[in-house]
Design an enzyme around this catalytic site. Sequence first.
Site, PDB file in Angstrom:
ATOM      1  N   GLU A 265       0.891  -1.150   0.000  1.00 40.13           N
ATOM      2  CA  GLU A 265       0.000   0.000   0.000  1.00 40.13           C
ATOM      3  C   GLU A 265       0.929   1.199   0.000  1.00 40.13           C
ATOM      4  O   GLU A 265       1.731   1.366   0.921  1.00 40.13           O
ATOM      5  CB  GLU A 265      -0.875  -0.086   1.249  1.00 40.13           C
ATOM      6  CG  GLU A 265      -2.080   0.800   1.180  1.00 40.13           C
ATOM      7  CD  GLU A 265      -2.023   1.817   2.266  1.00 40.13           C
ATOM      8  OE1 GLU A 265      -1.512   2.918   1.984  1.00 40.13           O
ATOM      9  OE2 GLU A 265      -2.473   1.506   3.380  1.00 40.13           O
ATOM     10  N   CYS A 302      -2.706   7.663   4.891  1.00 41.19           N
ATOM     11  CA  CYS A 302      -2.692   7.257   3.482  1.00 41.19           C
ATOM     12  C   CYS A 302      -3.916   7.820   2.763  1.00 41.19           C
ATOM     13  O   CYS A 302      -3.918   7.943   1.544  1.00 41.19           O
ATOM     14  CB  CYS A 302      -2.751   5.736   3.358  1.00 41.19           C
ATOM     15  SG  CYS A 302      -1.668   4.907   4.502  1.00 41.19           S
TER      16      CYS A 302
END
Lengths: 509, 509
Positions: A265, A302
Amino acid sequence: MTLSGELLIGGTARRGQSGEIFGYDAATGEKLPGSFGGASASDLEEAAALAWEAFAKFRETGLEERAVFLETIAEQVLSTGEPLVERAMAETGLPRGRIEGERMRTVIQLRMFAAEVRRGAFQELRLDPADPERKPAPKPDLRLRNIALGPVAVFGASNFPLAFSVAGGDTASALAAGCPVIVKAHSAHPGTSEIVGRAVQRAVEICGLPAGTFALLFDAGREIGQGLVADKRIRAVGFTGSRTGGTALMKIAASRAQPIPVYAEMSSINPVILLPQALRSRAAEIGRAFVGSLTLGAGQFCTNPGLILALEGDGLDTFVQAASEALAQASAQTMLTGGICQSYKNGVAKLQGHAKVRQVALGLEGTGQQASAALFEVSAADFLADRHLQDEIFGAASLVVRCGSEAELDKVLQVLEGQLTVALHMAEGDEGIAQRLLPELELMAGRVLVNGFGTGVEVSPAMVHGGPYPATSDGRSTSVGTLAIYRFLRPVCYQDFPQSLLPKPLGSL
Amino acid sequence: MTLSGELLIGGTARRGQSGEIFGYDAATGEKLPGSFGGASASDLEEAAALAWEAFAKFRETGLEERAVFLETIAEQVLSTGEPLVERAMAETGLPRGRIEGERMRTVIQLRMFAAEVRRGAFQELRLDPADPERKPAPKPDLRLRNIALGPVAVFGASNFPLAFSVAGGDTASALAAGCPVIVKAHSAHPGTSEIVGRAVQRAVEICGLPAGTFALLFDAGREIGQGLVADKRIRAVGFTGSRTGGTALMKIAASRAQPIPVYAEMSSINPVILLPQALRSRAAEIGRAFVGSLTLGAGQFCTNPGLILALEGDGLDTFVQAASEALAQASAQTMLTGGICQSYKNGVAKLQGHAKVRQVALGLEGTGQQASAALFEVSAADFLADRHLQDEIFGAASLVVRCGSEAELDKVLQVLEGQLTVALHMAEGDEGIAQRLLPELELMAGRVLVNGFGTGVEVSPAMVHGGPYPATSDGRSTSVGTLAIYRFLRPVCYQDFPQSLLPKPLGSL
């Protein structure tokens, strides 16, 4: 709590001899107590050998046994009490509420996967019964189940020292799948990693599982992390971090004799699209909510909203005005590490020096490792002309892209890379344009939100925390939510097995 | 039936101008009627643009509509009647029974995916309901579904001109997932490809679907195939063929700006392990059955038994003796292409010239593009010393590895690469060793069989036709069975969507 700084391998702890790393107080920059010995190639070899050995038994643990193991990790993580909270606060600069909340999130994740393991659906058990009379050929008895891939290397994230780290989502879902885990501790929070690693190690012992089920390695350089991904006994990788780091691991994994999946990720700017009627009816309100989301945890999410897209007009002016006012009053916040703070400042300086970008607001100034929030704007045409304007600036900076028309908005959407999230703000009258945009948004991101911001990532079965490359290395997967377990499984078919040889779950179909 | 040799793009047919390819009679080597024009870069561009355009509508077709489309393809493939059978027989050298059976298999696959689409489970619909009262933060409404990845490039296989080709499993599962398909026809059966391609094109038209839902391209070189995998509108690849071909496509896919998954089914030697009691009780019977499996379809199966592992002893001698006798009487068979026949002969010659390998039997000699079956043996020690002895020889050749002890058998198993299948032959008294070996076998292959051979691949929900690299590029997937649809899907989460904006399947949760 005294931190020994030892590697946790095979149920024991021992000092790594290959360099050392230290924890630093994020607020003061001072070295914290404890020195953490880096792992050598032989430490890695031993951890991998033990993980492989453990795999044989661990992957065939019963569902109840594995669920109890995950719950025991949760208990042990909770029982770390105040020392964990204090160390994590010091190492990350994150406030108490956040750290306590994140520990609870970590515990909830472990319990969610325990429940998922008990439910057993992830095994995908199937039976196609035999038909000896079928013509022209008899039909065999076919049974299917998912089995665990093998030992998994997990790389802790800098920004979630608990929920995406040693006992975080990657570890929880890999263990749930039946895969032993070797964690490469993030060097930004080695003390936090040790405390949590010892909690997991205790759970392995309490549950009587093979000692190689879990290991924690410190790495003073990059060799151990890279060596883990290259090791033939490692069969999958979980990673949360930078695009540079993630793509480097992808490359190593792809060039192995037997390539393995990397679930990385990596980066996302999480576009937020403000539709005309939403701006007309509540531009200022959205502006203030946006700043709340942008500055949460110093913007170190994120899913931080790094890009705002909207059509030119009074509504957008009101939004920018309200956001600017809120942002101008936002306190500077301590960032996770000196390196992250410097990268953030470099990213902001780049926008400040960009000929086509205008700074519209700057948060309050701070000292040392603190960073000020920042808001910029640019025309759609200028945004389209420079693809670096969609580079992620990790932290509380965001860029408003002013679009002259819907057609221009479409063009901007078409050049955007893969994202973790994309949000639509809409009101009555925006349904038409929202409907029109939706297909593009689905293809761009793993999660599409209406009238919200992506910073809250719910831990629940319908969550997707993933998205097309480069948001992640594999847009078919998620690192949050119960679907995460499927990353570490593969199907095997058993044909015409005698009852005595069938793996247990398949025998009772 | 007259073959036009045209490319099928966007509901039309037109002559490709970039070189030409021909079909050849496998039995005689003579050129068959028809010349097939190779696609140019601009043909590819047009097919990709139309596929992308079609994707928007096709991926949101209702389940019933999509199921009917798959069933219509099945009908249209069936209605090709005798011309398809004759052309496929000529181009491949495969007998009528096999071609007719394979067409029925293709039809069954399409119908199975139609049923799977109607069932709808592949959508993975999930709802986590909102809880506005939750503290400290309200819980959002989260809904999840799988969406189609995008247009898929399918590369037909040489050895299954119908079931793994233009309307084969990759195409059926990609269409079932909601992905338009562009097929690169295999140059070994261009006429068969055209006939089936026209059947699919008719089904697209009958069902009123966007013309870009399907295209068929001929490629006189490699540029079009490679260009497809590199094209930004292609979002996944299905391939069945050689390891060289598969890994080349994997490399192209990984180096794109946005990497995409390649599902390549590449090579496997499908080890067969003969356990002591099975050999004691029925060695000769197994030997004859083995030769039947080995020589089926001239050995041109991905699941062909290319390796026999057993412990030294009378039983093994009896097995080899019986197999040799059966094999010596096996007729030479026409292979699919001159190239495949030559590769097979080269592989056999290599074993014949290998200092440590002994030829134990050779089938009857043939002419032209016919090949004789061949059986070899080698000691485990010599097998372990030369890893090229596990290179696949595509065709009816197999190697018996004589193991001096169980420990030696273990060593051989440990060096074997990933496989599609592995088979165990056992009888009463073999349970202990079978139990001991099973974990190793599960990790090696996608399907483990008892007392059978892998050459029959059932089309049913519990089938896995996949396996760890290099059997396939992605051991988490299967190209046969209903799980194949999941290769072309990814999850998306919808947060706090108003009812009016929710994609249809999520609105009624």
